[in-house]
Design a protein around this motif. Structure first.
Motif, PDB file in Angstrom:
ATOM      1  N   ILE A 256     -25.479  20.904 -23.215  1.00  0.00           N
ATOM      2  CA  ILE A 256     -25.770  20.420 -21.811  1.00  0.00           C
ATOM      3  C   ILE A 256     -27.198  19.970 -22.117  1.00  0.00           C
ATOM      4  O   ILE A 256     -28.056  20.786 -22.470  1.00  0.00           O
ATOM      5  N   PRO A 258     -30.926  19.112 -21.652  1.00  0.00           N
ATOM      6  CA  PRO A 258     -31.938  20.022 -21.041  1.00  0.00           C
ATOM      7  C   PRO A 258     -32.375  19.240 -19.616  1.00  0.00           C
ATOM      8  O   PRO A 258     -32.984  19.900 -18.919  1.00  0.00           O
ATOM      9  N   ASP A 260     -30.606  17.413 -17.685  1.00  0.00           N
ATOM     10  CA  ASP A 260     -29.643  16.917 -16.838  1.00  0.00           C
ATOM     11  C   ASP A 260     -29.000  15.580 -16.938  1.00  0.00           C
ATOM     12  O   ASP A 260     -28.523  15.078 -16.093  1.00  0.00           O
ATOM     13  N   THR A 290     -27.117  23.618 -15.781  1.00  0.00           N
ATOM     14  CA  THR A 290     -27.054  24.755 -16.481  1.00  0.00           C
ATOM     15  C   THR A 290     -26.699  25.938 -15.526  1.00  0.00           C
ATOM     16  O   THR A 290     -26.306  26.872 -15.973  1.00  0.00           O
ATOM     17  N   LYS A 291     -26.918  25.696 -14.263  1.00  0.00           N
ATOM     18  CA  LYS A 291     -26.773  26.688 -13.182  1.00  0.00           C
ATOM     19  C   LYS A 291     -24.960  26.802 -12.923  1.00  0.00           C
ATOM     20  O   LYS A 291     -24.567  27.765 -12.629  1.00  0.00           O
ATOM     21  N   HIS A 294     -21.808  26.417 -18.308  1.00  0.00           N
ATOM     22  CA  HIS A 294     -22.144  27.141 -19.525  1.00  0.00           C
ATOM     23  C   HIS A 294     -21.662  26.622 -20.833  1.00  0.00           C
ATOM     24  O   HIS A 294     -20.375  26.030 -20.466  1.00  0.00           O
TER      25      HIS A 294
END
Length: 686
Positions: A256, A258, A260, A290-291, A294
């Motif tokens: 992912i 960092p 976005d 990341t929310k 995962h």
């Protein structure tokens, strides 16, 4: 692989190449017979010869990698020997002289010597279906390690069973029922995140897994034990094939970004796909990836394109997941409404943007064009460095549909009018409000502007505007339109304030003693052809342009002059010695704002002109900012004016920053009337 001698009838060597070409030109489904398998090269040799196709099916009672002791010699040729393996039933095998043990391989008659020993082991390494034979090897290397052969028999997408051998911090080692060691990342053991993997799995526990990657030469097998992957009935993706575009499949999140920018999903054989934020929920750019996702998460996605050697995919989400993501984004956005003042720390510079950390989860972007209106900087990194804290930032736009980061601004123009962003309903018919151009249509007929009303589209004719330019808008019956005036009091409040905001004045000088229109004394320290330099006080320099020098002046002479301009950052005063300017008086009270007057250019600064009005009984200094010439935004005054030029100026207002001096605007473009053409060139380049 099919050779040219196996595409038609036997003994037709002359026409075999022609048959092969016709075979390729007319592709069709055919029935082949496997005549040989080479696991180490992953090759299967086929034939179309009728007499071989019609043979009964050949099977062997042995498997690749099986080891046999004391095989019997049936026949010995020059390079090969025929053996009988003690399997049940017995199996015919062939061994090449180079596959004999190293101690006899170099002898003239290795098979005779080996037959006398009769006590040696061999391992099955190939199948020859054409001859009904298996090939064996007695080399020490083959006997010591048969794992490359066994690993080559495992294929991606294959489902295997095994027992957990070891649990490490990041990996779980699994031993298959055939004795192969497989590796599974902890994140790939379950569908959901598990804080303590040892609480869910134990040594010796049997698990079912699906093979993701196989590297026989490295004896490496990567597997996934996630039930969604193991039991998936969707088509597997094992290679990069344009025909696969449109396929719906399962993939595992491996990375992912960092910032976005994208999610990287892996399929079988390390085939990758990128999922961009605008491909998760249609019409929405999902932030804070990341929310919601995962590493190790199994996603259902559709392949939509191939770019730069990877697939591009879009997510297929349940409606409940979509609503959850949108709800989280709405709650996060409510903490940073447009018009709110925030502070943040610079964490990096990306192109023309400074990335500002606003909270642990939210970052903002401060583009170069959102930095200032009147001061030009080639790079934001020239003014700031990573780690600097910016205290006065205003949120200009936080739309989830148009940007991945919150858009920030430091322009005093917007800071002084932030109440419009906080209460956009205060803008009514006839109201004027500032905005910032963030996009220009390809045909130059529409400006897309960030404003208190959100993103608005404004029709224009032959657009001469650039990205980041501040504009004045007016609400009309037809919607928002550009205000025809090139200059307005709504801009004036911010014009000179930017100099002190970007470049704080020296704290060693009492600036209250030095104001425009007041006299100052100094000692000449340097005489140049273009002007004089004065020592005013420690740390403060005066400069007199050559056209403002009166009489013959030498070094160490004491002179008196009138302050034309104050540069607090550079600690320089612009001064004149001309008698008619030294005797300036305040403009008469009967002069009304809006009147046109004639002025003479006295000084040219980077972003504005200083001119004087010298009529009977009424003298004054007038500032005409070049940034606000009609149809000439971002013009360079040095290009179009020189000291002594006469201009006609319309008085607009007085300046609280420039000691009561007047502001004016002019449509005159000086001697070199090229501003309009220069502006068009800039638009084309942009």
């Amino acid at each position: 692989v099919i050779g040219r001698y196996h595409v038609g009838f036997p003994f037709q060597q002359k026409s075999s190449q022609d048959q092969l070409e016709r075979f390729i030109e007319k592709p069709q489904k055919r029935v082949f017979r496997i005549i040989c398998i080479f696991p180490e090269t992953k090759s299967i040799y086929l034939t179309l010869q009728p007499h071989l196709i019609n043979l009964s099916k050949i099977s062997f009672p042995v498997q690749l990698g099986d080891t046999f002791s004391q095989p019997k010699f049936v026949r010995i040729d020059e390079d090969y020997a025929l053996l009988e393996l003690n399997s049940e039933p017995p199996t015919s095998a062939v061994i090449h002289r180079l596959q004999t043990p190293s101690k006899v391989a170099d002898l003239a008659k290795p098979f005779s010597t080996l037959k006398q020993v009769s006590d040696f082991d061999c391992r099955v390494v190939k199948f020859h279906f054409f001859d009904g034979l298996v090939e064996v090897s007695a080399r020490e290397q083959s006997l010591e390690d048969n794992s490359p052969i066994l690993y080559s028999m495992v294929k991606p997408c294959e489902v295997l069973k095994g027992n957990i051998e070891e649990i490490q911090k990041d990996f779980v080692m699994i031993k298959s029922l055939r004795g192969l060691i497989m590796q599974c990342q902890v994140a790939h053991m379950t569908d959901s995140k598990v804080a303590d993997i040892e609480s869910r799995f134990s040594i010796g526990q049997e698990v079912v897994c699906k093979v993701m990657v196989v590297k026989p030469q490295n004896k490496f097998i990567s597997v996934s034990c996630q039930p969604t992957m193991v039991h998936s009935q969707l088509p597997p993706i094992v290679d990069l094939d344009p025909k696969q575009v449109g396929t719906v499949t399962h993939g595992i999140v491996r990375f992912i970004h960092p910032s976005d920018k994208y999610i990287e999903v892996r399929f079988f054989n390390n085939v990758k796909a990128s999922i961009y934020p605008d491909q998760i929920i249609p019409g929405t750019i999902v932030k804070n990836l990341t929310k919601h996702y995962h590493l190790g998460q199994v996603l259902k996605c559709r392949l939509i394109d191939i770019r730069h050697g990877n697939y591009v995919a879009s997510l297929i989400l349940d409606p409940a997941v979509v609503e959850s993501v949108l709800r989280d984004q709405r709650l996060e956005a409510e903490k940073f409404p447009p018009g709110a003042m925030v502070s943040g720390t610079i964490v990096s510079f990306q192109g023309i943007n400074a990335i500002i950390k606003l909270s642990n989860k939210i970052s903002g972007s401060l583009p170069k064009y959102s930095f200032t209106d009147h001061l030009s900087h080639s790079n934001l990194a020239d003014c700031y460095k990573v780690g600097d804290v910016l205290p006065n930032l205003m949120i200009l736009n936080n739309s989830l549909h148009t940007s991945q980061r919150i858009l920030l601004t430091m322009k005093p123009l917007f800071l002084f009018n932030k109440s419009l962003w906080e209460n956009p309903s205060s803008i009514h018919l006839g109201s004027t409000f500032p905005g910032m151009v963030h996009r220009v249509s390809l045909d130059d007929t529409t400006l897309y502007v960030y404003s208190p009303q959100g993103e608005i589209a404004i029709p224009v004719v032959n657009s001469k505007y650039s990205i980041g330019q501040s504009v004045l808008c007016k609400m009309t019956n037809e919607g928002p339109r550009l205000e025809n005036r090139g200059f307005s009091d709504i801009f004036l409040n911010s014009f000179f304030e930017e100099e002190e905001q970007i470049s704080p004045p020296s704290l060693l000088i009492d600036w209250s003693k030095y104001k425009i229109n007041e006299t100052v004394k100094g000692v000449v320290t340097k005489v140049e052809t273009y002007g004089l330099f004065l020592d005013i006080e420690t740390g403060l320099t005066g400069f007199i342009h050559s056209k403002h020098v009166d009489g013959d002046v030498k070094v160490r002479d004491k002179v008196v002059g009138l302050i034309l301009d104050v540069d607090k950052h550079s600690a320089v005063l612009d001064i004149t010695m001309l008698p008619d300017l030294l005797n300036l008086t305040a403009m008469s009270e009967n002069t009304e704002i809006g009147n046109s007057i004639k002025v003479r250019v006295e000084l040219i600064k980077k972003h504005y002109l200083i001119a004087s009005r010298t009529s009977k009984g009424s003298r004054s200094l007038v500032f005409t900012p070049s940034h606000f010439y009609n149809n000439a935004s971002y013009a360079d005054p040095f290009k179009f004016y020189s000291v002594g030029d006469l201009l006609e100026t319309k008085l607009l207002m007085t300046s609280e920053f420039k000691n009561g001096c007047f502001f004016g605007e002019t449509d005159q473009l000086g001697k070199n009337n090229k501003c309009f053409e220069r502006r068009i060139c800039f638009a084309l380049l942009q």
